[in-house]
Design a protein around this motif. Structure first.
Motif, short mmCIF file in Angstrom:
data_model
loop_
_atom_site.label_atom_id
_atom_site.label_comp_id
_atom_site.label_asym_id
_atom_site.label_seq_id
_atom_site.Cartn_x
_atom_site.Cartn_y
_atom_site.Cartn_z
N VAL A 226 44.16 36.98 42.09
CA VAL A 226 43.44 38.02 41.35
C VAL A 226 41.94 37.78 41.42
O VAL A 226 41.15 38.70 41.68
CB VAL A 226 43.92 38.08 39.89
N VAL A 227 41.51 36.54 41.20
CA VAL A 227 40.06 36.28 41.20
C VAL A 227 39.49 36.40 42.62
O VAL A 227 38.33 36.78 42.81
CB VAL A 227 39.74 34.91 40.58
N MET B 225 38.97 40.03 42.88
CA MET B 225 37.85 40.35 42.00
C MET B 225 36.53 40.04 42.70
O MET B 225 35.57 40.82 42.65
CB MET B 225 37.95 39.54 40.70
N THR C 256 38.25 46.71 41.53
CA THR C 256 38.49 46.98 40.11
C THR C 256 39.89 46.49 39.74
O THR C 256 40.71 46.16 40.61
CB THR C 256 38.42 48.48 39.82
N ASN C 257 40.17 46.46 38.42
CA ASN C 257 41.50 46.06 37.98
C ASN C 257 42.58 46.97 38.57
O ASN C 257 43.65 46.51 38.98
CB ASN C 257 41.59 46.10 36.45
N ILE D 86 43.09 46.07 42.19
CA ILE D 86 43.80 44.80 42.31
C ILE D 86 45.27 45.00 42.02
O ILE D 86 46.15 44.48 42.73
CB ILE D 86 43.20 43.75 41.35
N SER E 5 44.28 42.70 33.67
CA SER E 5 43.37 42.39 32.56
C SER E 5 43.82 41.13 31.84
O SER E 5 42.99 40.27 31.49
CB SER E 5 43.32 43.57 31.59
N ASN F 64 42.98 38.23 34.02
CA ASN F 64 41.55 37.95 33.93
C ASN F 64 41.25 37.08 32.72
O ASN F 64 40.45 36.14 32.78
CB ASN F 64 40.76 39.25 33.82
N ARG G 76 33.19 38.93 34.66
CA ARG G 76 33.62 39.14 36.04
C ARG G 76 32.58 38.59 37.02
O ARG G 76 32.93 37.95 38.02
CB ARG G 76 33.87 40.63 36.32
N THR H 104 33.23 35.50 39.51
CA THR H 104 33.02 35.66 40.95
C THR H 104 32.14 34.55 41.49
O THR H 104 32.42 33.97 42.55
CB THR H 104 32.38 37.03 41.24
#
Length: 255
Positions: free
Chosen positions: A169-170, A173, A178-179, A182, A195, A198, A218, A222
């Motif tokens: 996920v990261v 990201m 965007t969520n 993803i 979410s 995250n 975020r 990153t």
């Protein structure tokens, strides 16, 4: 020990030719095969009856691009078929990924890993080749220091604090997704799962301890992912990283 039969692997044609001529001139080595890519090295190694391989670590392959086998990857593949085939890795590269790959390869014996700059003359390579054939191992002290640096870095890696799904996920990201994007990429039924993931990432990296909004979190996540170093922010928003003494120092120096 007689004349060594050698497979020479280097993606740089002129250098490979110079090595070929220099090694042959020692009269201790007979170059019985050459390869320019990891794929070629594996194929040639399964065809030839050689004693040892001299292998560059970075092997560019136009057909494979980023998926190209490195010298370390090629050696691992060759050793599946020819266990403990002696290899001398001869490299100019100073990339963490090569040291990380070498450390993870599990290669224990019958090898040397040295810098080209420290073994400029082909005659200097002959003892390394003989030692590898005899089962001994050698890591150039400069390379050993860099391997240790990578080991220390990995032990402190913020990525190591995440589970595989959180790491994926990261990664997305960090690519700017965007969520919702993803969730679609990962085929998740509920975009809220991203979410929630995250939140786990922010907690693991200490980002949830600060009163920051999701956009800031975020951006900071990153940066941590891209650097693969733990970063903290002071009250004025200055990014800090630890130096070798463990002291927190500004990541970006002001001019």
């Amino acid at each position: 020990m007689g004349i060594l039969k050698l497979l020479l692997v280097d993606d740089h044609g002129p250098l490979r030719r110079a090595l070929y001529e220099g090694l042959e001139a020692t009269r201790a080595v007979q170059v019985i095969g050459e390869a320019a890519t990891g794929r070629e090295a594996v194929a040639r190694a399964l065809e030839l009856d050689m004693d040892v391989i001299l292998m560059d670590v970075q092997l560019r392959d136009p057909e494979e691009g980023r998926r190209a086998l490195s010298g370390v990857g090629a050696a691992v593949a060759i050793r599946r078929e020819r266990p403990r085939m002696p290899v001398v890795f001869y490299s100019i590269q100073d990339d963490d990924e090569y040291y990380r790959e070498f450390r993870a390869s599990g290669i224990l014996t019958h090898y040397a890993y040295v810098r080209k700059s420290n073994y400029l003359l082909p005659s200097m390579l002959v003892p390394l080749l003989r030692d590898a054939v005899s089962g001994r191992s050698l890591v150039d002290p400069e390379i050993e220091d860099r391997v240790q640096e990578v080991r220390d870095l990995d032990e402190q890696s913020p990525r190591a604090l995440l589970e595989p799904n959180e790491l994926r996920v990261v990664e997305l990201m960090a690519q700017g997704m965007t969520n919702e994007q993803i969730a679609a990429r990962l085929s998740l039924h509920d975009k809220r799962a991203v979410s929630r993931t995250n939140g786990r990432i922010y907690a693991a990296w200490g980002l949830s301890e600060n009163a920051v909004d999701d956009k800031v979190a975020r951006a900071r996540a990153t940066l941590i992912y891209m650097l693969n170093r733990m970063v903290m922010w002071d009250e004025s928003g200055v990014a800090l990283v630890q130096d070798r003494r463990g002291e927190w120092m500004p990541l970006y120096k002001e001019e």
